[in-house]
Design a protein around this motif. Structure first.
Motif, PDB file in Angstrom:
ATOM      1  N   GLU A 147       9.198   8.390  -6.901  1.00  0.00           N
ATOM      2  CA  GLU A 147      10.032   8.990  -5.862  1.00  0.00           C
ATOM      3  C   GLU A 147      10.249   8.019  -4.704  1.00  0.00           C
ATOM      4  OE1 GLU A 147       7.881  12.519  -4.930  1.00  0.00           O
ATOM      5  OE2 GLU A 147       8.830  13.723  -6.510  1.00  0.00           O
ATOM      6  N   ASN A 148       9.199   7.270  -4.327  1.00  0.00           N
ATOM      7  CA  ASN A 148       9.319   6.280  -3.246  1.00  0.00           C
ATOM      8  C   ASN A 148      10.365   5.218  -3.561  1.00  0.00           C
ATOM      9  OD1 ASN A 148       7.357   7.536  -1.701  1.00  0.00           O
ATOM     10  ND2 ASN A 148       5.689   6.237  -2.465  1.00  0.00           N
ATOM     11  N   PHE A 206       0.800  -1.226   0.000  1.00  0.00           N
ATOM     12  CA  PHE A 206       0.000   0.000   0.000  1.00  0.00           C
ATOM     13  C   PHE A 206       0.838   1.284   0.000  1.00  0.00           C
ATOM     14  CE2 PHE A 206      -3.348  -2.802   2.001  1.00  0.00           C
ATOM     15  CZ  PHE A 206      -4.230  -2.718   0.945  1.00  0.00           C
ATOM     16  N   THR A 207       1.631   1.479   1.056  1.00  0.00           N
ATOM     17  CA  THR A 207       2.285   2.776   1.276  1.00  0.00           C
ATOM     18  C   THR A 207       3.168   3.202   0.110  1.00  0.00           C
ATOM     19  OG1 THR A 207       2.264   2.343   3.662  1.00  0.00           O
ATOM     20  CG2 THR A 207       3.697   4.113   2.866  1.00  0.00           C
ATOM     21  N   PRO A 243      -1.180   5.637   1.675  1.00  0.00           N
ATOM     22  CA  PRO A 243      -0.850   5.657   3.105  1.00  0.00           C
ATOM     23  C   PRO A 243      -2.008   5.126   3.940  1.00  0.00           C
ATOM     24  CG  PRO A 243      -1.276   7.872   2.285  1.00  0.00           C
ATOM     25  CD  PRO A 243      -1.226   6.989   1.089  1.00  0.00           C
ATOM     26  N   LYS A 244      -1.749   4.947   5.235  1.00  0.00           N
ATOM     27  CA  LYS A 244      -2.718   4.278   6.100  1.00  0.00           C
ATOM     28  C   LYS A 244      -4.059   4.996   6.184  1.00  0.00           C
ATOM     29  CE  LYS A 244       0.655   1.871   9.012  1.00  0.00           C
ATOM     30  NZ  LYS A 244       0.310   0.558   8.464  1.00  0.00           N
ATOM     31  N   ALA A 291      -8.484   5.018  -0.512  1.00  0.00           N
ATOM     32  CA  ALA A 291      -8.383   3.954  -1.517  1.00  0.00           C
ATOM     33  C   ALA A 291      -8.203   2.586  -0.877  1.00  0.00           C
ATOM     34  CB  ALA A 291      -7.219   4.230  -2.462  1.00  0.00           C
ATOM     35  N   ARG A 292      -7.762   2.556   0.383  1.00  0.00           N
ATOM     36  CA  ARG A 292      -7.627   1.258   1.061  1.00  0.00           C
ATOM     37  C   ARG A 292      -8.983   0.582   1.212  1.00  0.00           C
ATOM     38  NH1 ARG A 292      -2.772   0.125   4.766  1.00  0.00           N
ATOM     39  NH2 ARG A 292      -1.225   1.668   4.117  1.00  0.00           N
ATOM     40  N   ASP A 293     -10.038   1.361   1.235  1.00  0.00           N
ATOM     41  CA  ASP A 293     -11.379   0.788   1.369  1.00  0.00           C
ATOM     42  C   ASP A 293     -11.832   0.092   0.089  1.00  0.00           C
ATOM     43  OD1 ASP A 293     -11.482   1.833   3.912  1.00  0.00           O
ATOM     44  OD2 ASP A 293     -12.456   3.699   3.271  1.00  0.00           O
ATOM     45  N   MET A 294     -11.092   0.310  -1.019  1.00  0.00           N
ATOM     46  CA  MET A 294     -11.434  -0.335  -2.279  1.00  0.00           C
ATOM     47  C   MET A 294     -11.089  -1.821  -2.251  1.00  0.00           C
ATOM     48  SD  MET A 294      -9.894   2.639  -4.794  1.00  0.00           S
ATOM     49  CE  MET A 294     -10.129   1.703  -6.282  1.00  0.00           C
ATOM     50  N   GLN A 295     -10.271  -2.221  -1.313  1.00  0.00           N
ATOM     51  CA  GLN A 295      -9.824  -3.610  -1.234  1.00  0.00           C
ATOM     52  C   GLN A 295      -9.991  -4.126   0.188  1.00  0.00           C
ATOM     53  OE1 GLN A 295      -5.796  -3.740  -2.661  1.00  0.00           O
ATOM     54  NE2 GLN A 295      -6.263  -2.559  -4.509  1.00  0.00           N
ATOM     55  N   ASP A 296     -10.708  -5.240   0.347  1.00  0.00           N
ATOM     56  CA  ASP A 296     -10.844  -5.874   1.657  1.00  0.00           C
ATOM     57  C   ASP A 296      -9.670  -6.820   1.844  1.00  0.00           C
ATOM     58  OD1 ASP A 296     -13.246  -4.621   2.324  1.00  0.00           O
ATOM     59  OD2 ASP A 296     -14.390  -6.041   1.130  1.00  0.00           O
TER      60      ASP A 296
END
Length: 344
Positions: free
Chosen positions: A297-298, A145-146, A151-152, A156-161
């Motif tokens: 960049e990450n 994810f990050t 980030p936490k 968009a994290r809610d798009m995937q269980d």
């Protein structure tokens, strides 16, 4: 005393001949041989009796007993050869194959649809210069994810269980995590394809908690959305057939900007509209976009010098579309009647 010994020698010879006359097995022959020649056997016992014979008679009697030993040993070897040949013949007879019997027909196996699609896609993209990278299925939150600009606190994290294994460990929800690992360890130009299993808490006729994805990444100087469009057009033509067209629709993914949904013209009706394409003439096949500056960049790649695009597709979705499969669960049941319909 010598005459008695001679009688005893004759008796031993006669007893040996009688014992081996109807012998049936090597095991029985060994027992008989031990009886006459083994330690404490009849013939060695004669040698022990020599001390009872007058000294002048011992040499002659000793020769006679040795001759008896040699005769008995040769006779047993002769019988042993005969018995083994007979046993081998009986074994061959019992193991003999009747070549007149019809052979046993073994059914030919078939490749799983997922395997067929993966092999086809790898062949298509390998022809365009892509390398294969398979990352771990158990990932850290950072790579899944990050590092992908999620980030936490990102919605968009809610798009995937997600299946979490601990505070920072999880079953990967996308093979994009492997792209981060590649970009961290390799300088551009990069052309990599990442196939593998992914996991999401989802289960219905068109979704499974475990499924297969294949994602691609290209990073180099001067890469544009036009390069993505051209590559995907070639992919669609080779996988779905000549004449198939592609179109890009605006979408959103946190790790690409701009992001697009990629449709292909319906290969069933030729774009006229049918049940497969729900009358639209188009079928959605994958998501793609230009790699987000933050992602580059990450990974330590200068976004002012390099650009790139990424794309991802579900293997089961491609298989269902190409082979007309209406229920995703068929791909996981292992029903031979279903699998044998597919040929490489």
């Amino acid at each position: 005393m010598q005459e008695n010994n001679m009688h005893e020698i004759d008796d031993i010879k006669a007893a040996i001949e009688q014992a081996v006359k109807d012998i049936q097995s090597s095991a029985t022959l060994r027992e008989i041989k031990m009886k006459f020649l083994g330690k404490g056997g009849n013939i060695p016992s004669l040698m022990k009796k020599l001390k009872e014979v007058p000294p002048e008679q011992r040499p002659e009697l000793g020769k006679i007993i040795n001759a008896l030993r040699e005769w008995a040993d040769a006779r047993f070897n002769e019988v042993e050869k005969f018995v083994k040949e007979r046993e081998m013949g009986a074994r061959y007879e019992s193991e003999k194959i009747d070549i007149t019997l019809p052979g046993k027909m073994r059914k030919k196996g078939a490749y799983h649809p997922d395997t067929l699609i993966i092999d086809e896609l790898v062949s298509v993209f390998a022809g365009m210069g892509f390398e294969i990278f398979e990352g771990p299925e158990i990932e850290t939150d950072y790579y899944n994810f990050t590092a992908l600009n999620t980030p936490k606190d990102h919605p968009a994290r809610d798009m995937q269980d997600t299946f979490y294994l601990g505070p920072d460990m999880l079953l990967r929800t996308q093979t994009s995590a492997g792209q981060i690992r590649v970009m961290e360890n390799k300088k551009p130009p990069i052309k990599v394809l990442s196939p593998g299993k992914v996991y999401r808490f989802d289960d219905d006729a068109t979704h499974s908690p475990m499924f297969s994805q294949m994602e691609g990444l290209v990073v180099d100087k001067g890469i544009t959305l036009c390069d993505l469009k051209g590559m995907l057009s070639e992919f669609a033509r080779k996988v779905f057939g000549e004449g198939v067209k592609t179109r890009l629709r605006p979408s959103y993914f946190p790790f690409t900007e701009p992001s697009v949904e990629v449709d292909v013209s319906c290969f069933e009706c030729g774009g006229k509209g049918c049940r497969l394409c729900k009358g639209t003439g188009w079928i959605e096949v994958l998501g793609a976009g230009m790699v987000n500056r933050a992602v580059l960049e990450n990974c330590g790649i200068d976004p002012d010098e390099y650009t790139g695009f990424a794309f991802g597709m579900g293997i089961e979705r491609i298989a269902m579309l190409k082979y007309g499969i209406n229920n995703m669960k068929l791909l996981f049941e292992g029903d031979v009647r279903f699998l044998k319909q597919f040929k490489a």
